[in-house]
Design a protein around this motif. Sequence first.
Motif, short mmCIF file in Angstrom:
data_model
loop_
_atom_site.label_atom_id
_atom_site.label_comp_id
_atom_site.label_asym_id
_atom_site.label_seq_id
_atom_site.Cartn_x
_atom_site.Cartn_y
_atom_site.Cartn_z
N VAL A 439 -45.93 -8.89 -57.56
CA VAL A 439 -46.93 -9.96 -57.69
C VAL A 439 -46.19 -11.21 -58.16
CG1 VAL A 439 -49.05 -10.69 -58.81
CG2 VAL A 439 -48.68 -8.26 -58.29
N LEU A 440 -46.24 -12.26 -57.35
CA LEU A 440 -45.51 -13.50 -57.62
C LEU A 440 -46.50 -14.62 -57.90
CD1 LEU A 440 -42.78 -13.34 -54.83
CD2 LEU A 440 -42.66 -12.47 -57.17
N GLU A 441 -46.18 -15.43 -58.91
CA GLU A 441 -46.98 -16.60 -59.27
C GLU A 441 -46.18 -17.84 -58.88
OE1 GLU A 441 -49.64 -17.87 -63.08
OE2 GLU A 441 -47.51 -17.46 -63.45
N TRP A 442 -46.70 -18.62 -57.90
CA TRP A 442 -45.95 -19.72 -57.28
C TRP A 442 -46.36 -21.07 -57.87
CZ3 TRP A 442 -42.13 -18.74 -53.73
CH2 TRP A 442 -42.12 -17.47 -53.15
N THR A 443 -45.34 -21.93 -57.99
CA THR A 443 -45.54 -23.37 -58.24
C THR A 443 -44.81 -24.11 -57.13
OG1 THR A 443 -45.65 -23.04 -60.62
CG2 THR A 443 -45.17 -25.26 -59.85
N THR A 444 -45.54 -24.92 -56.34
CA THR A 444 -44.98 -25.47 -55.09
C THR A 444 -45.19 -26.98 -55.03
OG1 THR A 444 -45.59 -23.39 -54.03
CG2 THR A 444 -44.96 -25.21 -52.59
N VAL A 456 -41.13 -22.47 -56.82
CA VAL A 456 -40.58 -21.57 -57.84
C VAL A 456 -41.61 -20.46 -58.05
CG1 VAL A 456 -39.83 -21.33 -60.23
CG2 VAL A 456 -39.33 -23.43 -58.96
N ALA A 457 -41.14 -19.19 -57.99
CA ALA A 457 -42.04 -18.04 -58.15
C ALA A 457 -41.59 -17.21 -59.35
CB ALA A 457 -42.06 -17.19 -56.89
N ARG A 458 -42.54 -16.85 -60.16
CA ARG A 458 -42.26 -15.99 -61.32
C ARG A 458 -42.85 -14.61 -61.06
NH1 ARG A 458 -42.60 -18.72 -66.91
NH2 ARG A 458 -40.66 -19.47 -65.96
N ASP A 459 -42.06 -13.60 -61.37
CA ASP A 459 -42.50 -12.21 -61.17
C ASP A 459 -43.44 -11.82 -62.31
OD1 ASP A 459 -42.86 -9.56 -60.63
OD2 ASP A 459 -40.78 -8.95 -60.98
N VAL A 460 -44.72 -11.64 -61.98
CA VAL A 460 -45.72 -11.26 -62.99
C VAL A 460 -46.26 -9.86 -62.72
CG1 VAL A 460 -46.37 -13.65 -63.46
CG2 VAL A 460 -47.54 -12.39 -61.63
#
Length: 839
Positions: A439-444, A456-460
């Motif tokens: 599950v990735l949380e993206w900031t684009t 940028v994607a953070r692994d949540v």
Amino acid sequence: MRHRAACFLAVGSPIVEQRPQAEVAADTIAPAKSGLSPAIGKRQNGSVSGKRWGVPPRQIAPVALVLGLTFACAFTALLLGERDSRRDSEHRAEVAAAQIRGRIEQGASLAESLSRFMAGVVGPGVTSEDFTRNASRWLSPAGFPAAAWVEKVPASRRATYERRIGHPIVTRDQRGRIVPVGSRSSYLPATLVSGNAPITVAGIDLGGESGMAVALARANRLFDARATPLATLRDGTRGLFFVTSTQRFTNGRIEQGFVVVFASELWLRAAATDTAALQLTTGGAPTGDRVIATPVGSAFTEAGQRFDILVPRTSVRGAAAAMPWIILAGGLVLAALAGALGFNAVRRARAQDELDRIFTLSSDLITVADFDGHFTRVNPAAEQILGYTEEELIARPYLDLVHPDDRERTVAEAAAISRGKSTMSFENRFVRKDGSYKVLEWTTTPVIEDGLMYAVARDVTERRQAEAELERLADEQAALRRVATLVVRGVPAAEIFSAVAEELERLFEAQATIIARREPDGTMTIVARSGSARDNMPTGSRLTLESGMVFARVIRTGRSARVDDYSHASGFLGQVTQRTRIRCSVAVPIIVEGSIWGAMGAGTEREQFPADTEQRMAAFTELVGTSISNIQARSDLAASRARIVAAADEERRRVVRDLHDGAQQRLVHTIITLKLARRALKPNKERGSELVSEALEQAERANVELRELAHGILPDVLTHGGLRAAVGALASRMPVPVEVTVAVDRLPAPVEATAYFVVAEALTNVAKHARATAATVRAHVEDGMLELQVRDDGVGGARTDGSGLVGLADRLAVLDGGLRVESPTDGGTLVTADIPLPG
């Protein structure tokens, strides 16, 4: 392009140098416009180096190349000089080793020659003069100072040996004086000596010299010389011995012994004529000389001993020593010129290196994607998070990696970004190379003019899994509380079963759930169902357990079971799975009082249930088992109470009947007779006397029967005499002999009454049904428990469901006691009762 810089800098890595915003933007955008931005993600080593030295890798490369070549050449020249110096030293060590080895071989050969000489002389044998003369003739030219023929003399033969040689066995003390040797377990005296130091006198003991015992043990073959290690002798001389095993003929008698030849260390070292400084070692032990700082050595093994020769390594001199410094000085000058040329590019390269460092070292996934749905650049964290290489991620559309349920949302979000929308938080699931999902949380941030989006994607994943787990546990606990509430309220079993089936369907996302009771004929009865099983498998219908059915596995093994694929099921099982659309199933047993009551199962059309499904379902089976146990306990209690009430009613009816048919009739007859007697006494006194006698007889019988009735309810003998007297009274009225052993005194009244009725009922069964010839009654107290046993030798086969035994069990249960009946066919009957005593 300023959006691009802002996107990368948003990762959070600090900027080392505070500079004006316009200058930072210029330095960042310039490489990108010049076509250098694709280098991002491929310059990890360069970025670290540039950060350290203040210049970019392409500017450092010429300086590094010059310095590398300089140091390589200088080091090579140094190594060549050292190599030549070492080779020269190694040659000197090998020459010294060969020279010393020659003398070692010469000493071993002389020792072997003396051994053959000792063994070759017969008749009177070799005398002391013969040995001295030949040893001097052979040893002196070769430079060996002394030799001897020695014998092993045990302590028990010391006196005999000393009488034979004419003086005691001697040794040297700490001052070097010749003194008699002390007591030892054995000795090695020199019987024949050459007379030279260190073997100057006959009878001197060599057994205490270093390494002598080992050398003697190794010299186990005739004429095979063995050397001792280099050591300092008692007289201060340093050297070693050559030892050979040999024989000596003396007047027709063979004596076993050894020839010993001494070689001094100075004489051995003198053989190395070309080496002034030399270190000689035997067996890895140092000689005691000053240790050479940088030695070069050679080694050989001779006469069973290892010899190490060390010589000092010659230092590099002359042109060979100066050449590395000349090369190094010239290279440093060239490196300084190259460094000066690259200094002007430092500031421009620093911003690019900082960007590369952020992109490369970030633990979050950083990507560059075009508006057509492909990644154009990914950082190394992408491989760690998703498991794919950079080439694999770039080669395919990124939508192929998105979870099917998230693709529609991802397409809509990508379209909005391509129109200029910046996304601060967007979650979707990406499939990893191993098949699992992240599950990735993206900031684009989009760059419209370049047709790119920077993200940028953070692994949540772990956070979302933890949240899902907590939510699942909360749902399960709530479901368990709801079912537990029904159990505590004591609602009907059908309502509890139905509630459990519905909770299982909801919690495990099952298509069907079933709760079934095990029947004695091997089938199972459905007591509750939900989902698609509601229409296909009604409550009360029977299931015939077939091979491959999950319930069949549970009943057979007594453990949880699962079937992950029903696609090949046939017969009734295949029809049911097709109608209910069940692809796999899980079932767990329902245990009640240690036995399998039934099973509870769930089915789904998915590929399979999670691995912990059986464990999670077990919590519900415990509640179901508890509910069944409670229902059975309530049922058993109600039945027990009903039997007690019925028994009490029956007893009262029996008392009424017996009073009416027995004592009451006799009393009525007595009354009538007495009335007649009263009338008869008037005209006929003789007839009146007879009637009165008859009335008295009837009254007496009535009195006896009333006593018997009272005795049947609670005998007087029990009240006044206790259990021992009451059981004895019962035994005395039995038609068969009864042996009574009651080892108790008075007990509490309820315990005595219950024990009495147990014995009375058991003896009644003996008298009526057992056809026994004898019986025994035993009672004793052990560990606060009254134990009763009534045994007979009758036909056995007593039934435990008779009203009498059941009533006894109920009566015992009131006192927390227990009843056991063992009555095999043709094996007699044993009735055992245990009654706990108060306190």
